[in-house]
Design a protein around this motif. Sequence first.
Motif, PDB file in Angstrom:
ATOM      1  N   SER A   1       0.996  -1.263   0.316  1.00 33.88           N
ATOM      2  CA  SER A   1       0.021   0.029  -0.226  1.00 33.88           C
ATOM      3  C   SER A   1       0.633   1.228   0.159  1.00 33.88           C
ATOM      4  CB  SER A   1      -1.067   0.408   1.313  1.00 33.88           C
ATOM      5  OG  SER A   1      -1.214   1.446   1.713  1.00 33.88           O
ATOM      6  N   VAL A   2       0.336   2.020  -0.725  1.00 35.76           N
ATOM      7  CA  VAL A   2       1.137   3.406  -0.737  1.00 35.76           C
ATOM      8  C   VAL A   2      -0.299   4.667  -0.002  1.00 35.76           C
ATOM      9  CG1 VAL A   2       2.238   5.411  -2.335  1.00 35.76           C
ATOM     10  CG2 VAL A   2       2.357   2.436  -3.394  1.00 35.76           C
ATOM     11  N   SER A   3       1.403   5.057   0.996  1.00 33.13           N
ATOM     12  CA  SER A   3       0.886   6.220   1.963  1.00 33.13           C
ATOM     13  C   SER A   3       1.863   7.483   1.693  1.00 33.13           C
ATOM     14  CB  SER A   3      -0.135   5.618   2.876  1.00 33.13           C
ATOM     15  OG  SER A   3       1.102   5.260   3.696  1.00 33.13           O
ATOM     16  N   GLY A   4       0.857   8.883   2.142  1.00 31.69           N
ATOM     17  CA  GLY A   4       1.853   9.565   2.365  1.00 31.69           C
ATOM     18  C   GLY A   4       2.432  10.387   1.443  1.00 31.69           C
ATOM     19  N   ASP A   5       3.313  11.545   1.081  1.00 30.88           N
ATOM     20  CA  ASP A   5       4.002  12.454   0.372  1.00 30.88           C
ATOM     21  C   ASP A   5       4.782  11.238  -0.299  1.00 30.88           C
ATOM     22  OD1 ASP A   5       2.453  14.814   1.059  1.00 30.88           O
ATOM     23  OD2 ASP A   5       4.523  14.769   2.522  1.00 30.88           O
ATOM     24  N   ALA A   6       4.393  11.486  -1.917  1.00 30.42           N
ATOM     25  CA  ALA A   6       5.786  11.613  -2.439  1.00 30.42           C
ATOM     26  C   ALA A   6       7.113  11.411  -2.886  1.00 30.42           C
ATOM     27  CB  ALA A   6       5.153  12.012  -4.538  1.00 30.42           C
ATOM     28  N   PRO A   7       8.121  11.170  -2.720  1.00 31.62           N
ATOM     29  CA  PRO A   7       9.564  11.045  -2.745  1.00 31.62           C
ATOM     30  C   PRO A   7      10.289  12.322  -3.201  1.00 31.62           C
ATOM     31  CG  PRO A   7       9.198   8.806  -3.831  1.00 31.62           C
ATOM     32  CD  PRO A   7       7.713   9.818  -3.976  1.00 31.62           C
ATOM     33  N   THR A   8      10.540  13.011  -3.216  1.00 30.36           N
ATOM     34  CA  THR A   8      11.714  14.676  -4.042  1.00 30.36           C
ATOM     35  C   THR A   8      11.921  14.285  -4.961  1.00 30.36           C
ATOM     36  OG1 THR A   8      13.207  14.231  -2.363  1.00 30.36           O
ATOM     37  CG2 THR A   8      11.243  15.689  -1.233  1.00 30.36           C
ATOM     38  N   ALA A   9      12.271  13.335  -5.346  1.00 25.11           N
ATOM     39  CA  ALA A   9      13.320  13.445  -6.864  1.00 25.11           C
ATOM     40  C   ALA A   9      13.215  11.696  -7.186  1.00 25.11           C
ATOM     41  CB  ALA A   9      15.257  12.831  -5.791  1.00 25.11           C
ATOM     42  N   ASP A  10      13.215  12.519  -8.369  1.00 29.50           N
ATOM     43  CA  ASP A  10      12.054  10.929  -9.546  1.00 29.50           C
ATOM     44  C   ASP A  10      13.684  10.093  -9.342  1.00 29.50           C
ATOM     45  OD1 ASP A  10      10.978  12.559 -10.500  1.00 29.50           O
ATOM     46  OD2 ASP A  10      10.904  14.194 -11.810  1.00 29.50           O
TER      47      ASP A  10
ATOM     48  N   TRP B   1       1.457  13.576  -8.290  1.00 29.80           N
ATOM     49  CA  TRP B   1       1.311  13.050  -6.077  1.00 29.80           C
ATOM     50  C   TRP B   1       1.857  14.176  -5.346  1.00 29.80           C
ATOM     51  CZ3 TRP B   1       4.694   8.332  -4.501  1.00 29.80           C
ATOM     52  CH2 TRP B   1       3.980   7.552  -2.804  1.00 29.80           C
ATOM     53  N   ARG B   2       2.944  14.910  -6.170  1.00 24.77           N
ATOM     54  CA  ARG B   2       3.744  15.613  -4.917  1.00 24.77           C
ATOM     55  C   ARG B   2       3.307  17.019  -5.109  1.00 24.77           C
ATOM     56  NH1 ARG B   2       8.390  14.875  -8.415  1.00 24.77           N
ATOM     57  NH2 ARG B   2       9.651  12.738  -7.622  1.00 24.77           N
ATOM     58  N   SER B   3       2.107  17.492  -6.102  1.00 26.92           N
ATOM     59  CA  SER B   3       1.211  18.013  -6.045  1.00 26.92           C
ATOM     60  C   SER B   3       0.120  18.407  -4.484  1.00 26.92           C
ATOM     61  CB  SER B   3       0.329  18.857  -6.836  1.00 26.92           C
ATOM     62  OG  SER B   3      -0.853  17.850  -7.213  1.00 26.92           O
ATOM     63  N   LYS B   4      -0.110  17.388  -4.081  1.00 20.74           N
ATOM     64  CA  LYS B   4      -0.788  17.012  -3.361  1.00 20.74           C
ATOM     65  C   LYS B   4       0.080  17.266  -1.847  1.00 20.74           C
ATOM     66  CE  LYS B   4      -4.498  16.602  -5.937  1.00 20.74           C
ATOM     67  NZ  LYS B   4      -4.909  17.850  -6.152  1.00 20.74           N
ATOM     68  N   MET B   5       1.239  17.068  -1.819  1.00 21.31           N
ATOM     69  CA  MET B   5       2.002  17.324  -0.585  1.00 21.31           C
ATOM     70  C   MET B   5       1.483  17.804   0.914  1.00 21.31           C
ATOM     71  SD  MET B   5       5.904  18.239  -0.557  1.00 21.31           S
ATOM     72  CE  MET B   5       6.106  16.486  -1.837  1.00 21.31           C
ATOM     73  N   GLY B   6       1.953  17.169   1.790  1.00 20.81           N
ATOM     74  CA  GLY B   6       0.978  17.656   3.567  1.00 20.81           C
ATOM     75  C   GLY B   6      -0.414  17.611   3.573  1.00 20.81           C
ATOM     76  N   LEU B   7      -1.394  16.940   2.929  1.00 19.48           N
ATOM     77  CA  LEU B   7      -2.569  16.495   2.389  1.00 19.48           C
ATOM     78  C   LEU B   7      -3.297  15.774   3.650  1.00 19.48           C
ATOM     79  CD1 LEU B   7      -4.965  17.758   1.625  1.00 19.48           C
ATOM     80  CD2 LEU B   7      -5.191  15.807  -0.636  1.00 19.48           C
ATOM     81  N   SER B   8      -3.323  15.378   4.388  1.00 23.97           N
ATOM     82  CA  SER B   8      -3.841  14.377   5.112  1.00 23.97           C
ATOM     83  C   SER B   8      -4.814  13.071   4.675  1.00 23.97           C
ATOM     84  CB  SER B   8      -4.620  15.001   6.183  1.00 23.97           C
ATOM     85  OG  SER B   8      -6.075  14.754   6.132  1.00 23.97           O
ATOM     86  N   GLN B   9      -4.362  11.912   5.344  1.00 24.39           N
ATOM     87  CA  GLN B   9      -5.472  10.898   4.321  1.00 24.39           C
ATOM     88  C   GLN B   9      -6.790  11.469   4.575  1.00 24.39           C
ATOM     89  OE1 GLN B   9      -4.864   7.261   6.675  1.00 24.39           O
ATOM     90  NE2 GLN B   9      -5.712   5.638   4.508  1.00 24.39           N
TER      91      GLN B   9
ATOM     92  N   MET C   1      -8.897  11.203   0.937  1.00 19.49           N
ATOM     93  CA  MET C   1      -9.915  10.254   0.637  1.00 19.49           C
ATOM     94  C   MET C   1     -11.107  11.020  -0.169  1.00 19.49           C
ATOM     95  SD  MET C   1      -9.820   7.098   3.285  1.00 19.49           S
ATOM     96  CE  MET C   1      -9.800   8.055   5.123  1.00 19.49           C
ATOM     97  N   GLU C   2     -11.556  11.863   1.156  1.00 15.68           N
ATOM     98  CA  GLU C   2     -12.494  13.108   0.774  1.00 15.68           C
ATOM     99  C   GLU C   2     -12.190  14.186  -0.934  1.00 15.68           C
ATOM    100  OE1 GLU C   2     -13.350  15.844   4.002  1.00 15.68           O
ATOM    101  OE2 GLU C   2     -13.207  14.680   5.334  1.00 15.68           O
ATOM    102  N   ALA C   3     -11.027  14.261  -1.202  1.00 11.53           N
ATOM    103  CA  ALA C   3     -10.915  15.107  -2.802  1.00 11.53           C
ATOM    104  C   ALA C   3     -10.832  13.686  -4.055  1.00 11.53           C
ATOM    105  CB  ALA C   3      -9.403  15.666  -2.747  1.00 11.53           C
TER     106      ALA C   3
ATOM    107  N   CYS D   1     -14.570  11.417  -8.196  1.00 11.51           N
ATOM    108  CA  CYS D   1     -15.127  10.673  -8.339  1.00 11.51           C
ATOM    109  C   CYS D   1     -16.569  10.846  -9.161  1.00 11.51           C
ATOM    110  CB  CYS D   1     -15.023   9.377  -8.013  1.00 11.51           C
ATOM    111  SG  CYS D   1     -13.328   8.780  -7.934  1.00 11.51           S
ATOM    112  N   GLU D   2     -17.070  11.139  -8.142  1.00 16.54           N
ATOM    113  CA  GLU D   2     -18.418  11.730  -8.452  1.00 16.54           C
ATOM    114  C   GLU D   2     -18.794  13.252  -9.454  1.00 16.54           C
ATOM    115  OE1 GLU D   2     -19.489  13.328  -4.881  1.00 16.54           O
ATOM    116  OE2 GLU D   2     -19.947  11.849  -3.844  1.00 16.54           O
ATOM    117  N   ARG D   3     -17.390  13.524  -9.108  1.00 17.23           N
ATOM    118  CA  ARG D   3     -17.535  14.697 -10.892  1.00 17.23           C
ATOM    119  C   ARG D   3     -17.357  13.855 -12.050  1.00 17.23           C
ATOM    120  NH1 ARG D   3     -14.421  17.643 -14.328  1.00 17.23           N
ATOM    121  NH2 ARG D   3     -12.255  15.834 -13.683  1.00 17.23           N
ATOM    122  N   GLN D   4     -16.299  12.667 -12.369  1.00 16.29           N
ATOM    123  CA  GLN D   4     -16.174  11.979 -13.914  1.00 16.29           C
ATOM    124  C   GLN D   4     -17.426  11.926 -13.825  1.00 16.29           C
ATOM    125  OE1 GLN D   4     -12.221  10.480 -14.002  1.00 16.29           O
ATOM    126  NE2 GLN D   4     -11.204  11.757 -13.701  1.00 16.29           N
TER     127      GLN D   4
END
Length: 79
Positions: free
Chosen positions: A1-10, A25-33, A37-39, A44-47
């Motif tokens: 499972s992947v969670s947390g912020d993205a790595p800073t370097a490619d 993924w990095r554009s969401k840095m700092g967003l809580s879990q 999930m809410e975003a 999904c509802e928008r699509q």
Amino acid sequence: SVSGDAPTADPPSASVADKAKLTAWRSKMGLSQQDAMEAYVVECERQVQLYGTRDDGSRSSAGGGNSGSGATTSSSQQQ
């Protein structure tokens, strides 16, 4: 499972597509879990509103169940 912020370097072997995913993924840095999930649910509802679903037949040229049942009704009315 992947969670947390993205790595800073490619990674050096990252493809263009992988780099784009990491950038998104990095554009969401700092967003809580919970906020993530809410975003996700909002997106999904928008699509679904924009594109419909596979089952509703609104965007499918394969014809969900509506065209089949309409053809049957027409055949039975002609008999």
